[in-house]
Design a protein around this motif. Structure first.
Motif, PDB file in Angstrom:
ATOM      1  N   ASP A  14      54.663  56.102  38.395  1.00 57.00           N
ATOM      2  CA  ASP A  14      53.722  56.191  39.514  1.00 57.00           C
ATOM      3  C   ASP A  14      53.020  57.543  39.589  1.00 57.00           C
ATOM      4  OD1 ASP A  14      56.667  56.521  40.202  1.00 57.00           O
ATOM      5  OD2 ASP A  14      55.712  57.709  41.771  1.00 57.00           O
ATOM      6  N   LEU A  15      53.535  58.558  38.900  1.00 55.40           N
ATOM      7  CA  LEU A  15      52.982  59.915  38.877  1.00 55.40           C
ATOM      8  C   LEU A  15      53.067  60.568  40.275  1.00 55.40           C
ATOM      9  CD1 LEU A  15      49.788  59.379  36.647  1.00 55.40           C
ATOM     10  CD2 LEU A  15      52.054  60.144  35.891  1.00 55.40           C
ATOM     11  N   PRO A  16      53.197  61.861  40.406  1.00 60.43           N
ATOM     12  CA  PRO A  16      53.180  62.839  39.318  1.00 60.43           C
ATOM     13  C   PRO A  16      54.434  62.758  38.442  1.00 60.43           C
ATOM     14  CG  PRO A  16      53.716  63.916  41.395  1.00 60.43           C
ATOM     15  CD  PRO A  16      53.376  62.489  41.718  1.00 60.43           C
ATOM     16  N   LEU A  70      53.463  56.208  51.784  1.00 54.02           N
ATOM     17  CA  LEU A  70      54.698  56.830  51.265  1.00 54.02           C
ATOM     18  C   LEU A  70      55.508  57.471  52.381  1.00 54.02           C
ATOM     19  CD1 LEU A  70      55.355  58.805  48.007  1.00 54.02           C
ATOM     20  CD2 LEU A  70      56.067  59.797  50.178  1.00 54.02           C
ATOM     21  N   SER A 110      62.360  63.828  44.614  1.00 53.15           N
ATOM     22  CA  SER A 110      61.164  63.452  45.377  1.00 53.15           C
ATOM     23  C   SER A 110      60.774  64.552  46.356  1.00 53.15           C
ATOM     24  CB  SER A 110      61.443  62.162  46.147  1.00 53.15           C
ATOM     25  OG  SER A 110      61.479  61.065  45.271  1.00 53.15           O
ATOM     26  N   MET A 111      59.554  64.423  46.872  1.00 58.48           N
ATOM     27  CA  MET A 111      59.079  65.397  47.861  1.00 58.48           C
ATOM     28  C   MET A 111      60.031  65.410  49.058  1.00 58.48           C
ATOM     29  SD  MET A 111      54.968  64.714  47.812  1.00 58.48           S
ATOM     30  CE  MET A 111      54.971  62.950  47.496  1.00 58.48           C
ATOM     31  N   ASP A 125      60.382  57.329  37.700  1.00 61.75           N
ATOM     32  CA  ASP A 125      59.766  58.178  38.725  1.00 61.75           C
ATOM     33  C   ASP A 125      60.513  59.515  38.679  1.00 61.75           C
ATOM     34  OD1 ASP A 125      58.338  59.068  40.967  1.00 61.75           O
ATOM     35  OD2 ASP A 125      59.679  58.088  42.406  1.00 61.75           O
ATOM     36  N   VAL A 126      59.999  60.496  39.385  1.00 59.20           N
ATOM     37  CA  VAL A 126      60.644  61.821  39.408  1.00 59.20           C
ATOM     38  C   VAL A 126      62.091  61.711  39.893  1.00 59.20           C
ATOM     39  CG1 VAL A 126      58.536  63.163  39.737  1.00 59.20           C
ATOM     40  CG2 VAL A 126      59.719  62.242  41.749  1.00 59.20           C
ATOM     41  N   HIS A 179      57.445  52.984  49.365  1.00 58.47           N
ATOM     42  CA  HIS A 179      56.083  53.243  48.903  1.00 58.47           C
ATOM     43  C   HIS A 179      55.461  51.872  48.600  1.00 58.47           C
ATOM     44  CE1 HIS A 179      52.752  55.478  47.620  1.00 58.47           C
ATOM     45  NE2 HIS A 179      53.198  56.057  46.528  1.00 58.47           N
ATOM     46  N   ASN A 209      64.994  55.535  44.969  1.00 61.34           N
ATOM     47  CA  ASN A 209      64.183  56.191  46.010  1.00 61.34           C
ATOM     48  C   ASN A 209      63.153  55.215  46.594  1.00 61.34           C
ATOM     49  OD1 ASN A 209      62.216  55.939  44.061  1.00 61.34           O
ATOM     50  ND2 ASN A 209      62.194  58.089  43.467  1.00 61.34           N
ATOM     51  N   ASN A 210      62.156  55.795  47.273  1.00 64.87           N
ATOM     52  CA  ASN A 210      61.090  55.010  47.892  1.00 64.87           C
ATOM     53  C   ASN A 210      60.377  54.090  46.902  1.00 64.87           C
ATOM     54  OD1 ASN A 210      60.064  57.275  46.548  1.00 64.87           O
ATOM     55  ND2 ASN A 210      59.077  58.167  48.358  1.00 64.87           N
ATOM     56  N   VAL A 211      60.053  54.628  45.718  1.00 65.48           N
ATOM     57  CA  VAL A 211      59.310  53.840  44.717  1.00 65.48           C
ATOM     58  C   VAL A 211      60.185  52.696  44.208  1.00 65.48           C
ATOM     59  CG1 VAL A 211      58.238  53.939  42.412  1.00 65.48           C
ATOM     60  CG2 VAL A 211      57.809  55.760  44.074  1.00 65.48           C
TER      61      VAL A 211
END
Ligand code: NVA
Length: 303
Positions: A263-265, A124, A229-230, A225-226, A129, A160-162
């Protein structure tokens, strides 16, 4: 030497082989005669961000491949701060057989791999990801009757990445990927270019549809997905406002009788309604388990 930093670093054949390995190993594991063969190889996990599934599944996948694991937490790493990325890469190359990195910047993994003589796996980054996406293909194969080229999937949320890796994954097999997002949250241009090339090469479909209800019509799978993201925490309030019409809920899943993936969280009550993860059409926990099996395939392919 092979890397797996962008999804498209693997061609279709390699992805298929990695998935097949994962499925075969999973079947073997659940049969009586599975035997863990230990040897002296080491895999190093260097993570700048928190992780539950990725850390656990990589440790299991390494161990099932007979590779010992060492994990460095975000506090320990100091990639590029405590020590130069290039120096860390050279040291790790001397002491291990594979480096698995989770970073804020994609460019950190690229810099690391330029200085590494052992394979590097992206666990990631802000841009991709890829391991999640390959494992998701394994789950999709398991959960649907369709060939991957007949799969239609709507990804709801941030480009995003996902989203980026999953779009590349689906388009590598000629499937249909619909991205439903508010304007301004599309997949970045650089990656869209790769996605469009894959679309042409494998005759798939990539569409952007801002209207959520329209976007999910006729999709076999709805994936989200969220929204934040982080690394994007300072934008959280704006993002909650911008994405407020993009929540995936029971009605969306049931109206379309779609499989639900995440993909969680998950942030219950934000990108999904409360407890959607437990809906009968949800496969999110099998999806989480399959991180082991898909990554086992990736490791076997490149280490
Ligand atoms: N897009 C999310 C994925 C978490 C697994 C993030 O980058 O935080």
């Amino acid at each position: 030497m092979n890397n797996f930093i962008n999804f498209d670093d693997f061609d279709r054949e390699s992805v298929e082989e990695a998935i097949e390995i994962g499925i075969n190993e999973k079947n073997k594991f659940y049969s009586e005669d599975f035997e863990i063969k230990l040897n002296k190889k080491f895999g190093v996990l260097l993570f700048e961000k928190p992780s539950l599934r990725t850390k656990l599944s990589f440790i299991k996948a390494l161990n099932f491949n007979g590779i010992n694991d060492i994990y460095f937490s975000p506090e320990e790493v100091g990639l590029g701060r405590r020590e130069k990325v290039s120096d860390i890469a050279k040291v790790i190359s001397k002491m291990s057989e594979v480096a698995i990195l989770r970073t804020f910047k994609h460019s950190t993994i690229e810099e690391f791999s330029r200085n590494s003589s052992v394979p590097v796996i992206n666990a990631l980054s802000d841009r991709e990801h890829p391991c999640q996406a390959l494992c998701d293909l394994l789950t999709i194969k398991e959960k649907t009757e369709n060939n991957l080229n007949n799969i239609s999937i709507t990804f709801v949320g941030d480009g995003n990445n996902v989203a980026t890796s999953l779009a590349k994954a689906i388009l590598t097999f000629g499937g249909t990927f619909i991205h439903s997002c508010p304007k301004g949250y599309e997949i970045p241009k650089e990656d869209l270019k790769v996605i469009e090339d894959l679309q042409r090469k494998y005759n798939g479909n990539f569409l952007i549809e801002n209207n959520l209800n329209v976007s999910v019509k006729n999709s076999d799978i709805v994936y989200t997905d969220v929204w934040t993201s982080m690394g994007q925490e300072s934008e959280q309030r704006k993002r909650i406002e911008d994405f407020k019409n993009y929540q995936v809920n029971e009605k969306i899943i049931e109206t379309n009788n779609a499989i639900f993936m995440h993909d969680l969280p998950a942030h219950h009550g934000e990108e999904i309604s409360e407890n959607l993860v437990d809906h009968k059409n949800s496969v999110v926990f099998d999806q989480a388990e399959n991180r082991i099996w898909g990554q086992l395939g990736i490791i076997k392919k490149i280490v």
